[in-house]
Write an enzyme that holds these catalytic residues in place. Structure first.
Site, mmCIF file in Angstrom:
data_model
loop_
_atom_site.group_PDB
_atom_site.id
_atom_site.type_symbol
_atom_site.label_atom_id
_atom_site.label_comp_id
_atom_site.label_asym_id
_atom_site.label_seq_id
_atom_site.Cartn_x
_atom_site.Cartn_y
_atom_site.Cartn_z
ATOM 1 N N HIS A 488 0.842 -1.190 0.000
ATOM 2 C CA HIS A 488 0.000 0.000 0.000
ATOM 3 C C HIS A 488 0.877 1.241 0.000
ATOM 4 O O HIS A 488 2.093 1.171 0.164
ATOM 5 C CB HIS A 488 -0.898 0.012 1.246
ATOM 6 C CG HIS A 488 -0.119 0.172 2.525
ATOM 7 N ND1 HIS A 488 0.505 -0.902 3.136
ATOM 8 C CD2 HIS A 488 0.184 1.265 3.274
ATOM 9 C CE1 HIS A 488 1.135 -0.475 4.219
ATOM 10 N NE2 HIS A 488 0.966 0.851 4.326
ATOM 11 N N THR A 490 0.839 4.953 2.085
ATOM 12 C CA THR A 490 0.226 5.705 3.180
ATOM 13 C C THR A 490 0.050 7.162 2.759
ATOM 14 O O THR A 490 0.980 7.776 2.223
ATOM 15 C CB THR A 490 1.106 5.628 4.440
ATOM 16 O OG1 THR A 490 1.190 4.256 4.856
ATOM 17 C CG2 THR A 490 0.507 6.461 5.564
ATOM 18 N N HIS A 566 5.584 6.293 -0.832
ATOM 19 C CA HIS A 566 6.426 5.106 -0.960
ATOM 20 C C HIS A 566 5.586 3.852 -0.746
ATOM 21 O O HIS A 566 4.509 3.902 -0.145
ATOM 22 C CB HIS A 566 7.587 5.128 0.046
ATOM 23 C CG HIS A 566 7.144 5.055 1.480
ATOM 24 N ND1 HIS A 566 6.811 6.172 2.219
ATOM 25 C CD2 HIS A 566 6.959 3.981 2.313
ATOM 26 C CE1 HIS A 566 6.459 5.798 3.426
ATOM 27 N NE2 HIS A 566 6.529 4.479 3.517
ATOM 28 N N THR A 568 6.299 -0.051 0.768
ATOM 29 C CA THR A 568 7.272 -0.862 1.494
ATOM 30 C C THR A 568 7.441 -2.205 0.786
ATOM 31 O O THR A 568 6.477 -2.971 0.637
ATOM 32 C CB THR A 568 6.831 -1.085 2.941
ATOM 33 O OG1 THR A 568 6.683 0.187 3.584
ATOM 34 C CG2 THR A 568 7.854 -1.919 3.691
ATOM 35 N N TRP A 602 0.977 -1.834 15.162
ATOM 36 C CA TRP A 602 1.014 -2.427 13.819
ATOM 37 C C TRP A 602 2.282 -3.234 13.558
ATOM 38 O O TRP A 602 2.260 -4.235 12.834
ATOM 39 C CB TRP A 602 0.887 -1.321 12.770
ATOM 40 C CG TRP A 602 2.018 -0.316 12.801
ATOM 41 C CD1 TRP A 602 2.080 0.804 13.545
ATOM 42 C CD2 TRP A 602 3.234 -0.382 12.051
ATOM 43 N NE1 TRP A 602 3.253 1.467 13.325
ATOM 44 C CE2 TRP A 602 3.975 0.765 12.408
ATOM 45 C CE3 TRP A 602 3.770 -1.286 11.126
ATOM 46 C CZ2 TRP A 602 5.241 1.015 11.873
ATOM 47 C CZ3 TRP A 602 5.015 -1.028 10.584
ATOM 48 C CH2 TRP A 602 5.751 0.110 10.948
#
Length: 609
Positions: A488, A490, A566, A568, A602
């Protein structure tokens, strides 16, 4: 005996500032740039030409906005076109920058141009022509040395050569342009220096650096053959021919697949020059030239700005701000002298309300225009009382007139001026009847809905083409990756509680709720944070703008100095040599925005696929 003084720092131990210090022997001198050298540099060197041309073009490229009634503006712009004002202004500024001075000569058809020009006597169409002359085509006379004279320090007259003798011109008919100003105009007979005078060394050094590198290209690879007893036998013609034949055969035979056949006593070497640092050296000299010219490298060299998310916008803004200041300080006084004659020539009189403003040099994008329009509309709504929820801060009619003027000048609503002329302004409307009055009356304050309870906010978009992304990561040597369903980007991560409803909705480059970042643009693979994350950094104005909108409208917090989109790749990339990783160049397709509360735990649920 008098004691000699030196206005500098002296250290007797280190000998700095004393006679032993080599720097104390440095001195300044002026190597005058002759007209022949200036024109030669302009015609033969691309940097010199751009240094002269670019500021002259940029200063006049957007023109000016006349402030007057539409019929008057049409006549003024027609007169500017007839006289070719802007092309001649550009030429005058270029000649001034190249030679140190130039002039606009105003022709009104007077029989005696040595007499003063009286603008108030200019008739309709009285300005017949505008000529441009360099400082070498028009000669400045003796300078006025009377401090009580309004023209103190300026030439008392000008002369030009013509068939049959000299033509004397009164200074009121000449608008001089100075290149690089000198402290005392008596040094240069009423003119200035060429802008190339102070840039001469920087421009030449940049040219020498480029030329030197070009010369090295011819010696990038040199073959060296060592032949026994060569010098002892080189005087023999037959021997020399055999050596030439021998080398020719060797050069023909060798290749990437063929070997080189040599005698046991011969030796062969291949010397190559490394060019690894030469681009940086050349770039340094070019940047020095750009700095000396006070022109951003992105404008002078036409190069893209370097660095992640670098746009060069700040450099260009500073450059355009400086040019805007020069327009006011340097160009406006000269244009106003011209306008006193040209306005009367166009209109037959000089209405005092007619004036102009330079058009902005920095042209904003359509998106920025929309944001400005929205900001002004919101401000107007507050001033008007928010639709009846509060008292207006000024009469609605006055606010309406001000908004109409602002929107006409900004060009936000094309055709608004014509529509106002047809339907009239709000302040010009006749008294309305009861029904209309009821419709226009302030509404009762609406009952506000309860805002959503503030809570932490985490906004993300899932990567939909995760399979392509993971396949690229595996090819680059990543043994494990973030699972496909967890890849994903953010957009917001606010630990501070906010009202989610104020975050609004996204808009822009979307289709069916999807956001596509097209191939290309800046891409980097780097480590990020303290959890061992390796990420793909990429540029996206849509995501950056959305992030800023959520922070501005909802008051969301952000834990980092700036936002960088970005994805990950992995949290276990410690063994991967990132210098050998080629960034993912394909398109990135993201799904709709997902709003969630922040999960502070998380990291405990991280997993790899």
């Amino acid at each position: 005996m008098g004691v000699p003084f030196a206005d500098r720092l002296v250290n007797l131990v280190s000998a700095m500032g004393t006679a032993k210090d080599k720097a104390t022997r440095s001195t300044w001198y002026v190597n005058e740039l002759t007209p022949d050298q200036a024109i030669a540099a302009y015609r033969s060197d691309w940097i010199a030409r751009k240094v002269v041309d670019i500021p002259a073009f940029d200063m006049i490229r957007e023109g000016r906005n006349w402030q007057a009634d539409a019929p008057l503006i049409e006549k003024l712009e027609a007169e500017e076109a007839r006289l070719q004002v802007w092309p001649k202004l550009a030429r005058a500024i270029k000649l001034a920058r190249l030679y140190g001075g130039s002039a606009l000569i105003l022709g009104t058809g007077d029989t005696n141009p040595s007499e003063p020009l009286r603008p108030d006597s200019t008739r309709d169409g009285g300005l017949e022509y505008i000529h441009v002359a360099s400082r070498y085509e028009i000669t400045a006379g003796q300078l006025d040395t009377d401090p009580a004279s309004p023209r103190w320090g300026e030439p008392v007259d000008y002369t030009m050569s013509r068939s049959g003798g000299l033509l004397k011109l009164h200074p009121s008919r000449v608008i001089p342009f100075i290149g690089a100003e000198v402290p005392d105009l008596t040094f240069s007979h009423g003119w200035g220096d060429s802008v190339l005078q102070a840039l001469d060394d920087a421009v030449k050094n940049a040219g020498l650096a480029a030329g030197g590198i070009a010369q090295l290209l011819q010696e990038a690879k040199v073959d060296v053959f060592k032949i026994p007893n060569f010098m002892a036998n080189v005087g023999d013609e037959a021997y020399r021919q055999k050596v030439i034949d021998r080398i020719s055969l060797a050069n023909q035979a060798k290749s990437i697949t063929n070997g080189l056949l040599m005698d046991a006593e011969e030796d062969y070497l291949q010397k190559q020059i490394s060019f690894a640092q030469l681009p940086e050296v050349l770039r340094l000299y070019l940047q020095i030239a750009a700095g000396a010219a006070d022109i951003p490298a992105t404008r002078l060299l036409g190069q893209s700005p370097s660095g992640m998310n670098a746009t060069g916008e700040s450099d260009l803004r500073n450059y355009y701000d400086r040019l805007a200041a020069e327009q006011e300080v340097y160009l406006r006084p000269r244009l106003e002298r011209l306008d006193e004659v040209m306005i009367r020539s166009a209109l037959g009189s000089r209405p005092p309300e007619v004036h102009f403003a330079f058009a902005p040099l920095w042209q904003i994008s359509e998106k920025e225009k929309a944001d400005i329009f929205k900001t002004k509309a919101d401000a107007a709504r507050v001033i008007a009382g928010n639709g009846g929820t509060s008292e207006p801060l000024m009469p609605i009619e006055a606010l309406s007139d001000a908004l109409v003027n602002a929107m006409v000048e900004d060009g936000h609503l094309p055709g608004l001026e014509a529509a106002i002329e047809e339907y009239g302004r709000l302040s010009e409307q006749e008294d309305v009847g009861e029904d209309e009055a009821a419709a226009l009356a302030p509404r009762a304050p609406p009952v506000p809905a309860n805002d959503a309870a503030p809570r932490t906010l985490y906004v993300q978009r899932k990567l939909l083409n995760a399979a392509e992304f993971i396949a690229w990561a595996k090819d680059q040597g990543f043994e494990t990756t973030t699972p496909a369903d967890d890849l994903h980007v953010t957009i917001a991560f606010s630990r501070a509680p906010v009202d989610w409803m104020k975050a609004g909705q996204t808009w822009g480059n979307e289709k069916d709720g999807k956001l596509t970042v097209e191939p290309g643009g800046p891409r980097l693979v780097e480590k990020l944070g303290d959890k061992g994350a390796v990420v793909l950094l990429f540029g996206s104005s849509e995501l950056s703008w959305r992030h800023e909108t959520i922070r501005r409208e909802a008051g969301a917090s952000w834990d980092f100095p700036e936002y960088q989109p970005h994805v990950t790749i992995t949290y276990a990339g410690a063994d991967v040599d990132l210098s050998k990783v080629e960034p993912y160049r394909g398109k990135l397709v993201f799904g709709p925005e997902i709003f969630q509360e922040v999960d502070e735990d998380w990291s405990s649920r991280l997993k790899e696929a």
